[in-house]
Design a protein around this motif. Structure first.
Motif, PDB file in Angstrom:
ATOM      1  N   LEU A 126       0.923  -1.634  -0.496  1.00  0.00           N
ATOM      2  CA  LEU A 126       0.024   0.240   0.026  1.00  0.00           C
ATOM      3  C   LEU A 126       0.499   1.803  -0.240  1.00  0.00           C
ATOM      4  N   VAL A 127       1.873   0.993   0.898  1.00  0.00           N
ATOM      5  CA  VAL A 127       2.664   2.607   0.495  1.00  0.00           C
ATOM      6  C   VAL A 127       3.277   2.727  -0.491  1.00  0.00           C
ATOM      7  N   THR A 128       3.970   1.988  -1.246  1.00  0.00           N
ATOM      8  CA  THR A 128       4.713   1.126  -1.625  1.00  0.00           C
ATOM      9  C   THR A 128       3.751   1.625  -3.551  1.00  0.00           C
ATOM     10  N   GLY A 129       2.320   1.222  -3.070  1.00  0.00           N
ATOM     11  CA  GLY A 129       1.308   1.730  -4.375  1.00  0.00           C
ATOM     12  C   GLY A 129       1.084   3.315  -4.248  1.00  0.00           C
ATOM     13  N   SER A 130       1.009   3.745  -3.543  1.00  0.00           N
ATOM     14  CA  SER A 130       0.224   5.311  -2.712  1.00  0.00           C
ATOM     15  C   SER A 130       1.329   6.324  -2.984  1.00  0.00           C
ATOM     16  N   ILE A 131       2.897   5.262  -3.066  1.00  0.00           N
ATOM     17  CA  ILE A 131       4.228   6.258  -3.485  1.00  0.00           C
ATOM     18  C   ILE A 131       4.279   6.811  -5.158  1.00  0.00           C
ATOM     19  N   GLY A 132       3.691   5.885  -5.774  1.00  0.00           N
ATOM     20  CA  GLY A 132       3.874   6.224  -7.301  1.00  0.00           C
ATOM     21  C   GLY A 132       2.756   6.595  -7.788  1.00  0.00           C
ATOM     22  N   TRP A 133       1.716   6.397  -6.419  1.00  0.00           N
ATOM     23  CA  TRP A 133       0.201   7.019  -7.415  1.00  0.00           C
ATOM     24  C   TRP A 133       0.136   8.149  -6.988  1.00  0.00           C
ATOM     25  N   PHE A 134       0.394   9.155  -5.846  1.00  0.00           N
ATOM     26  CA  PHE A 134       0.005  10.040  -5.154  1.00  0.00           C
ATOM     27  C   PHE A 134       1.160  10.674  -5.710  1.00  0.00           C
TER      28      PHE A 134
END
Length: 173
Positions: A126-134
């Motif tokens: 979730l953290v890695t995805g949110s860094i990439g997404w947001f």
């Protein structure tokens, strides 16, 4: 564990390892729950320092990290030995030398540690995805170090959980 392993007699190696894991020499280091918790916390801190230094040597090309890794290695090995002694080799001994209670305890420890690792994997994703997404950042550069860190945690989580969940031995009467 296979049926053959359950019925196979203990080998000389099994007997030596059981004797080593059940020595009373380190009992003072893990005789109470606060001491076991302190040992596990020290092991976690040494693991973070050692794994971080190893990640720095591989992915960041930092030579100072080799010194940190060398300094951390010996205390980490001692803390690992204390945890193994506290658990009486619960995770290190073969199933054929453990009794039913120990086998059940090992299964409980493995289940708890895998649940905790699953939560850490979910949080990392979730953290890695949110860094990439947001955040618009490049996730690819952080992916390899994060995966290495998660591999180390997955490897050591059963030891940490076993060290934290062991109960005190009954007092001699």
């Amino acid at each position: 564990m296979t049926a053959r392993e359950m019925t196979a007699p203990a080998t000389a190696y099994d007997r030596r390892m059981r004797a080593l894991m059940n020595k009373g020499a380190a009992r003072a280091l893990h005789s109470t729950a606060p001491r076991r918790r302190a040992t596990v916390c020290a092991h976690v801190a040494l693991t973070v320092a050692g794994a971080g230094a190893w990640i720095a040597t591989v992915f960041l090309d930092r030579t100072w990290a080799v010194v940190v890794l060398a300094v951390v290695l010996l205390p980490w090995c001692v803390a690992t030995g204390v945890i193994n002694s506290a658990t009486r080799g619960l995770l290190e001994l073969r199933g054929r030398v453990l009794d039913e209670r120990q086998l059940a305890e090992r299964d409980r420890v493995l289940a708890r540690s895998h649940r905790a690792t699953l939560l850490l994997l979910l949080a990392a994703a979730l953290v890695t995805g949110s860094i990439g997404w947001f955040g618009g950042g490049r996730v690819e550069t952080a992916l390899a170090p994060v995966l290495v860190a998660l591999l180390v945690v997955h490897w050591l989580m059963p030891h940490w959980v076993a060290g934290l969940t062991m109960v005190d031995e009954p007092a001699d009467e």
